[in-house]
Write an enzyme that holds these catalytic residues in place. Structure first.
Site, mmCIF file in Angstrom:
data_model
loop_
_atom_site.group_PDB
_atom_site.id
_atom_site.type_symbol
_atom_site.label_atom_id
_atom_site.label_comp_id
_atom_site.label_asym_id
_atom_site.label_seq_id
_atom_site.Cartn_x
_atom_site.Cartn_y
_atom_site.Cartn_z
ATOM 1 N N GLU A 1 0.175 -0.729 5.804
ATOM 2 C CA GLU A 1 1.204 -0.121 6.653
ATOM 3 C C GLU A 1 1.049 1.391 6.719
ATOM 4 O O GLU A 1 1.146 1.996 7.792
ATOM 5 C CB GLU A 1 2.591 -0.494 6.135
ATOM 6 C CG GLU A 1 3.727 -0.174 7.120
ATOM 7 C CD GLU A 1 4.230 1.265 7.015
ATOM 8 O OE1 GLU A 1 4.859 1.752 7.974
ATOM 9 O OE2 GLU A 1 3.964 1.923 5.969
ATOM 10 N N ASP B 1 0.845 -1.193 0.000
ATOM 11 C CA ASP B 1 0.000 0.000 0.000
ATOM 12 C C ASP B 1 0.879 1.242 0.000
ATOM 13 O O ASP B 1 2.071 1.180 0.341
ATOM 14 C CB ASP B 1 -0.938 0.003 1.208
ATOM 15 C CG ASP B 1 -0.198 0.174 2.526
ATOM 16 O OD1 ASP B 1 0.747 -0.603 2.777
ATOM 17 O OD2 ASP B 1 -0.547 1.080 3.309
#
Length: 464
Positions: free
Chosen positions: A169, A103
């Site tokens: 994250e 991500d």
């Protein structure tokens, strides 16, 4: 007389020959806008996970590759999709866990980008794009290193490998601890490589040995039941903006150093680092002075910092002659390695409550805490990765402290206390992670892939 190529030579050659393919695959990942923040299209995060899973399967190394999510504790939500791949170790061989995340941060104001953020673009030896460095380059460093080991070693591969590519994250890793618990058996390893940090510079590799923790929360300051006319009541009634400015100013002393009792400072030696280098790497304007006291790297690595990263108040465009009843700000504090985040939060909160001016009412919401990290550098894996760095980069590595935070490392330590954790990365100080024009230095990426492949080769030869 020519020397006979070794297996290690074969791994290096395979890593180097695989760089063009790895960069092409990285470009394909960068094109996927995998932002896991609320309000963004999370189907793109799923698409990114599927692309990473395909890359893992195509290595031919893993016995099992899955896309997995975990529950977010205390809610009915599920976390963002992660990729979990594994292969069992041969008897007597170690297992390594390779971590990165797929991500990315939101792009912010696209007008500040010199090229489209999700269109990978090469300029002056760098690959530009959101996630090009943080952390899709980390993903591809793992994939490329595994490919090189496979190509050089073939059926003789005995190393156990687990691959964990997280999908949230940047959005806070809310399901991380639950994910570890749910998949502990698959993830258990002798060595864990976290490829989400940086290097000393574009040429010099680094092993991150300390990370600051983080304390983040939203502070709302209230002084009025409703907005009032500034001409009728200004001068007698404290508006929330006045109270907020006065309150926030107490967080720092005249040098800009944090002035909050109870926030720890760590004493540790740091390498030489000039103000000129700071200005170059941070973009500090001429005439603007650095803040704080002590060595520059000591301020960044080992002392606390407090930053106001967001504010909700009337905009300049919508300004009127009004006393604001409430103002909200986001406070982000980085705390010295070794101090528990919960203890630091209580220190900051106590300071704000004690210094609230005019009896202003304070509320604290959206609290996010992450502990710092200090690496135990006495293990054999630390020496192994240092040797791999020296060979892969052609330059001896340095031990690096990082002012940023990777809070989930505390979860790894708690779940796998016997594992040796190595925090590495492919970023250099000019990568501009999280900012417009994020980029990856291509030579750094190449050297990082070679170094990791050499580390895997050494571990594959290790017998307990």
């Amino acid at each position: 007389m020519t020397s006979t190529p070794t297996r290690r030579d074969a791994v290096r050659d395979a890593a180097l020959s695989g760089i063009p393919t790895a960069l092409a695959d990285l470009g394909a990942l960068v094109r996927i806008p995998s932002v896991a923040f609320p309000g963004f299209d999370h189907s793109e995060v799923r698409r990114s996970a599927e692309a990473v899973a395909t890359l893992a399967r195509e290595t031919g190394v893993f016995d099992d590759v899955r896309i997995v999510d975990a529950a977010v504790p205390g809610t009915e939500e599920r976390g963002m999709p992660a990729v979990l791949a594994s292969r069992a170790a041969a008897p007597g061989r170690p297992t390594i866990l390779l971590y990165a995340h797929h991500d990315v941060q939101p792009v912010g104001d696209e007008a500040l980008w010199d090229s489209p953020p999700f269109e990978p673009t090469v300029r002056d030896g760098r690959l530009y794009g959101r996630g090009a460095a943080d952390d899709k380059a980390g993903v591809m460093a793992h994939i490329a290193a595994v490919r090189a080991l496979r190509d050089a070693v073939g059926d003789d591969l005995g190393l156990g490998i687990a691959l964990f590519i997280e999908g949230e994250e940047e959005a806070g890793s809310r399901s991380f601890a639950q994910f570890l618990s749910d998949n502990a058996q698959t993830l258990r390893a002798d060595v864990i490589v976290v490829a989400d940090s940086g290097n000393w510079d574009a040429r010099t590799p680094a092993l991150t040995v300390s990370l600051r923790g983080n304390v983040r929360f939203t502070l709302t300051v209230r002084t009025l039941d409703h907005a009032s006319h500034s001409g009728m009541f200004g001068g007698a009634v404290p508006d929330a903006m006045l109270a907020t400015i006065r309150l926030l100013s107490t967080l720092w002393d005249a040098d800009g150093a944090v002035a909050v009792d109870g926030l720890a400072r760590r004493e540790a030696a740091t390498p030489e680092y000039s103000e000129e280098t700071l200005r170059d790497e941070a973009g500090l304007l001429d005439g603007v002075s650095p803040i704080g006291t002590g060595s520059i790297l000591g301020r960044i690595w080992n002392q606390p910092s407090v930053t106001v990263t967001g504010i909700d108040a009337p905009s300049v465009k919508n300004a009127s002659n009004t006393l604001s009843p409430t103002v909200s700000v986001v406070i982000s504090a980085r705390i010295a390695p070794g101090q528990p985040a919960a203890e630091a939060y209580e220190a900051v909160r106590t300071h704000l409550e004690r210094h609230a001016p005019f009896g202003a009412r304070l509320t604290f919401d959206d609290v996010d805490l992450g502990d710092g990290f200090l690496v135990d550098t006495s293990g054999w894996a630390v020496e192994s990765v240092r040797a791999a760095f020296a060979e892969g980069y052609g330059v001896d590595p340095v031990d690096l402290g990082v002012g940023g935070s990777i809070p989930f490392i505390a979860d790894l330590v708690r779940e796998f206390p016997s594992a040796q954790i190595l925090v590495t990365g492919v970023e250099d100080p000019h990568a501009r992670a999280h900012a417009p024009n994020e980029s990856l230095h291509l030579d750094t990426f190449r050297n990082a892939v070679v170094s990791e492949a050499l580390l895997l080769e050494e571990l594959d030869r290790r017998v307990s």
